[in-house]
Design an enzyme around this catalytic site. Structure first.
Site, PDB file in Angstrom:
ATOM      1  N   ALA A 240      18.886  -5.585  12.688  1.00 43.73           N
ATOM      2  CA  ALA A 240      18.429  -6.948  12.952  1.00 43.73           C
ATOM      3  C   ALA A 240      18.392  -7.787  11.682  1.00 43.73           C
ATOM      4  CB  ALA A 240      17.050  -6.907  13.600  1.00 43.73           C
ATOM      5  N   HIS A 241      18.035  -9.051  11.845  1.00 43.18           N
ATOM      6  CA  HIS A 241      18.058  -9.998  10.723  1.00 43.18           C
ATOM      7  C   HIS A 241      17.099  -9.608   9.605  1.00 43.18           C
ATOM      8  CE1 HIS A 241      15.248 -12.841  13.272  1.00 43.18           C
ATOM      9  NE2 HIS A 241      14.887 -11.601  13.364  1.00 43.18           N
TER      10      HIS A 241
END
Lengths: 342, 342, 342
Positions: A240-241
């Site tokens: 994820a980010h």
């Protein structure tokens, strides 16, 4: 092409035991051995196959002691696994496709420089301002967004998609369907629905990263999501980010790493493991398959479970839970005895 | 472009504390602060970073009370997270690519109308009878099957595949590699093997749905698989045939929803959660990561575990299981004592 | 097109109960019934819907006994599920796209023979030495690597990627985004980082295999990864290098099978299950969703849990764990009583 046991032993700095003139032309797993093939024995679990394998040659460690007669010719080496790796590498270089040049139609934006030894497959898309290193291989149907940088010798297999602005190091391999730089998952509640948080950061893959088919690495909200040097990610993984995966960490298939989590160097992560967001995992951590990590993990830990605990505690928990029916019986027995005393 | 603290405060209706003339030109996470950047503090877990951040400006909530001196200029706002979201939105609109027009070669079936402000990237495929709304962005290598309808302002990132007959609402964002409308997984046993159940239904995505990279939503056996207004799905999620996901429900990465399951509105689903088929989950349900849901769930529940139970019961279970070795010891002790009484 | 109950009953060898002249033109799930639609009742969980369904016709089993009046016309058949499957099949064949010919631009390597009845969609890539069977459908943006063989009647949906040398049987269906033959995940530790083990084997899909969207099947290190006849894999599944999946085994979404594991024939595997590497799972094994399999499993087992145990033991474990708080209380009570005796 055929090679004799003597030739191969010379090549890999090994010692022949048995018929040095026997020839092989292919590889086979030891349990699926066949005449004319070379096999190897690295995992002790497979030792019993050596006595019956149909393979003509088997690579074994110097320390291997046969407990029964072995029909195959043996080649003894220090490390059979890495020896077979180098042999496979030679064969692979001789047999795998090594395309060069630009196939038509490809879409290459004006101003992009394509060095001579680069491959751009048909239907590949190269956006504006893209930088391509030497000997880069871009297979068909790959998408390289505006401003992306790709280092020397990197391979993008068919259908890889890289969003604008991301940076891919040298010597990287991205398998088919990998998506780098899609928006991180960020939404702010607003009057019962959600507003999207724009994701203006990027993804940086450092050198020698390999990423398996259909794995996704999201761009950062701001700053970058970073996959450090030498990291190996298997298929269908989610990063994820704003995550960071440390040097030479290896993750098996279907692992999920939630936003802003930092994983250290040299970790080994089993399949389907889940990391909570915003946690720190130290270096040299080993995580058993399907574990769930809700919080920080210290360097050197060996953990497993949902939620994850020390691996030895997990083993104990499993046994404890298995024996619960018996424990309930024992407690009931105690209650009966105590009741009878009245 | 640079903006001063005073300019930004005016823009976001905030109050400046400190040097109002300090200028910033980029964003940074508070823990990765840098001079010339603006950061924000929304998650209390990150509060300690504010005292040392190198960022020039930090957005904080009106209620923030500094316990130590802060070097950065503060801008106080009602809701720092949504404020930064609007700022990012402005920047994102200025910096992200906004392609328009039809790149060649693209495959657009005869009779399909492409409004002027639409983007169709190279190697995109638009089937027969497709309807495109205003300002639709179809990136390279997207496949839009026959008869698909796509609403205004929807973005299909590179490599999205939409099977025939599916309907995509307005304002939707589908990230690279998303597959909408592949056949549901239906097979009828027949003489030791299986016959395929044809899947003649469709998928409907309502308005303002966002779907993450490589997520798959299968077409219905008959009728439709429906993703309601405002739903946000992260990467690598599976939504099976005939499911329905309620308005504004949010699911993290790698969730799997088995066939015909209905999930209510405003739910929040953690990563890697699995829903059994044919169940009903109410509204406003919160589900912890990696949970497994074998049966219906009431509205407002907060659940976790495998199988899922109330979150507080799960926490209790975890402690109970952790302490089992001690419980076994206590029971053995009791048995010994009782034995000694004889 | 409309059909009367009498016409349909004749087609499916069924018996009409109620108005034989009522006509239908579409299908609907029994719980989403509508006038002019035919529904079916196969899952007893849905029986209560039959009394109120708005559908005009319902297919039911011969053994169905109505407990209340039913408004719809009934058609009784031996097996409603497979009857509806055949009806859907007829409809599907009439309504689904059935493209033929080569769309331009497609990339077809010199020397590849494209039989007349084959479809090659725009932006598809057919490598050197590829063999295509009769009636093969290759949708847009598919990649077929050098030397790949594809059997008769196989369908490759948009964006499928098949690496060089793999063999796909007859009658197979691969959904959008499937990746066949990416490198297996093999790395040998070397001085703190890793050397890649080249993966020179292939993938073999036997006949009548169906593979769901974005699923990945890796090529073998050497030899082959084999998916046997009639296997059905759902979306987002990972099958690692050198695995073998036995005939007619069915796996739900997001299952992961680690390297060199052999799964037997006729198994049914729930969603998100994980198999460890190098294990053997027998035939006719049923595995509950989200289970983790650390070791070999005997034929005929019915297992569940993490780690997986017999399904009935898992159910018992769940209850035992749920009641632990009470058990702790009982033990504390015993300790108190025994203490009071002193």
């Amino acid at each position: 092409m055929e090679f004799s046991a003597i030739q191969i032993a010379a090549l890999v700095n090994g010692t022949v035991e048995g018929d040095g003139d026997v020839k092989v032309s292919t590889f086979a797993k030891i349990e699926e051995g066949q005449p004319g093939a070379i096999s190897f024995l690295a995992n002790p679990k497979y030792t019993h196959f050596i006595y019956d394998t149909a393979s003509s040659i088997v690579l074994v460690g110097n320390e291997f002691v046969a407990e029964h007669p072995v029909k195959a010719t043996l080649i003894r080496v220090a490390d059979p696994y890495s020896t077979v790796a180098s042999l496979l590498d030679m064969v692979s270089k001789m047999s795998a496709p090594n395309p060069v040049g630009v196939e038509q139609p490809a879409y290459i934006s004006d101003g992009v420089v394509v060095p001579d030894d680069v491959y751009v497959g048909a239907f590949a898309y190269i956006g504006k301002g893209v930088t391509l290193g030497k000997n880069v291989k871009i297979y068909p149907q790959v998408y390289v967004g505006d401003g992306v940088e790709i280092g020397d010798n990197t391979i993008l297999y068919p259908g890889v998609k890289i969003y604008h602005g991301c940076k891919i190091g040298a010597g990287c391999t991205l398998h088919a369907g990998v998506v780098i730089g899609a928006d991180g998952f960020g939404f702010a509640p607003a009057n019962g629905s959600y507003n999207k948080i724009p994701q203006i950061g990027i993804v940086i893959l450092e050198d020698n990263v390999e990423i398996g088919a259909n794995t996704t690495v999201d761009r950062a909200t701001m700053g970058c999501t970073r996959i450090r040097k030498g990291v190996k990610l298997d298929n269908l993984i989610q990063v994820a980010h704003n995550c960071e995966i440390g040097e030479n960490t290896v993750m098996a298939s279907q692992v999920g790493v939630a936003g802003s989590t930092k994983v250290g160097a040299n970790c080994m992560v089993g399949g389907q493991v889940g990391f909570a967001g915003h946690i720190h995992v130290g270096d040299n951590v080993m995580i058993g398959a399907q574990s769930g990590l809700p919080r920080d993990v210290e360097s050197g830990s060996r953990i497993m479970g949902y939620p994850a605990v020390e691996a030895k505690d997990f083993a104990r928990q499993v046994v404890n839970v298995k024996n619960l029916t018996e424990l309930y019986r024992r407690v009931a027995e105690l209650e009966k005895k105590l009741d009878n005393q009245k």
